[in-house]
Design a protein around this motif. Structure first.
Motif: not given
Length: 323
Positions: A74-77, A79-90, A110-112, A119-120
């Motif tokens: 994943l590129d930077d953007e 990776a952040v989009a996936v993280a935000v999506g996971l946070q919303a899904a939680a 942990q991998l970011l 940013r996250l």
């Protein structure tokens, strides 16, 4: 020339960036020979990546699904989009994936690299959830089963509980799943009613197996979201109303959440809102909170109530009269 490990990562990134690549294109991008590309493709396959190849003039390579889930680049953007999506899904509306989403988010964090973690973390610190106002949750198995039926064009059979408590058995041609932010809806052609219907996913219980395949049809206008919003914003309520708002669609859209009704441009600088409520008083109160000038088109009973309320408010504003 890149080292083998770095070159494999670069090759994988290219394969993920678009569906098809020719061997010559990959060789040019990596500054290697086509033979080296073939060898690198074999190495990626050995690591579990499903890479399809075809020969001939229009041949090339395509990244497919493997037997196991391999690493994902994943590129930077992204990776952040996936993280935000996971946070919303939680904290979302799908039952049973909250803990799984948190586990995946922890692994990803942990991998970011530190710049992305900052940013996250800043986003998470600045964001609060609206507790106690979530819509009903849906079993993820129901959503995936519906999505598969939409993909495979198979009729669905299910028991459905309507908003008034009536139970019925439906056979439908599923068209789309629509998520309004609080609820999941299935837009489908109802064979028994001979018309398009919207069904809340949390109120249906699927029957198996699915029905026979069907030839898909498009809803009038081709807009699944519009059909669902029209149904959830007005038809599902006891009282329906059509109101002309004397404001631009953009201005009105800033004040009205999508699930409150359907907004359409009237072509004269204003817009028409189709909405509904459990009572006329609730409708009148809702329209008052918009803080926009409006004209009631339907129903006449709502206009009569607004006249009564106007007299009542005017009397309240004038204060007590002298004896």
């Amino acid at each position: 020339m890149l080292e083998t490990s770095a070159r494999l990562l670069r090759l994988l990134s290219l394969l993920q960036s678009r569906p098809d690549w020719s061997g010559a294109e990959l060789a040019e991008r990596l500054s290697v020979t086509p033979r080296t590309v073939r060898n690198d493709i074999a190495r990626l396959r050995a690591l579990g990546y499903g890479i399809h190849s075809a020969t001939g003039t229009f041949g090339g390579y395509r990244l497919g699904a493997g037997a196991a889930l391999p690493p994902l680049l994943l590129d930077d953007e992204e990776a952040v989009a996936v993280a935000v999506g996971l946070q919303a899904a939680a904290a979302g509306s799908v039952t049973g994936i909250e803990e799984t989403s948190l586990r995946a988010l922890t692994k990803l964090r942990q991998l970011l690299p530190s710049r992305l973690r900052h940013r996250l973390d800043a986003l998470r610190a600045a964001t609060v959830s609206v507790g106690g106002r979530q819509g009903p949750t849906v079993d993820p198995g129901v959503l995936t089963a519906i999505a598969a039926a939409v993909r495979d064009r198979e009729r669905l059979r299910f028991d459905y509980l309507s908003h008034d408590g009536t139970e019925s058995v439906r056979t439908v041609e599923p068209h789309r799943l629509v998520h309004t932010g609080r609820r999941w809806y299935l837009l489908a052609w109802d064979d028994g009613r001979g018309d398009w219907r919207s069904f809340r996913a949390d109120r249906l219980r699927l029957r198996t197996p699915n029905g026979p395949r069907f030839t898909p049809r498009e809803p009038p206008g081709g807009d699944a979201v519009e059909h669902v919003l029209r149904g959830t914003g007005s038809a599902a309520w006891r009282y329906q109303a059509r109101v002309r708002l004397h404001a631009s669609p953009a201005e009105a859209g800033e004040r009205i959440v999508p699930t409150a009704g359907l907004l359409t441009d009237d072509g004269q600088g204003g817009c028409v809102l189709e909405t509904g409520g459990d009572s006329l008083h609730n409708l009148a109160a809702f329209l008052g909170t918009l803080d926009l000038p409006f004209t009631v088109l339907d129903p006449p009973e709502l206009r009569d109530l607004l006249r009564i309320l106007a007299d009542r408010y005017r009397a309240a504003a004038d204060g007590p009269q002298a004896p």
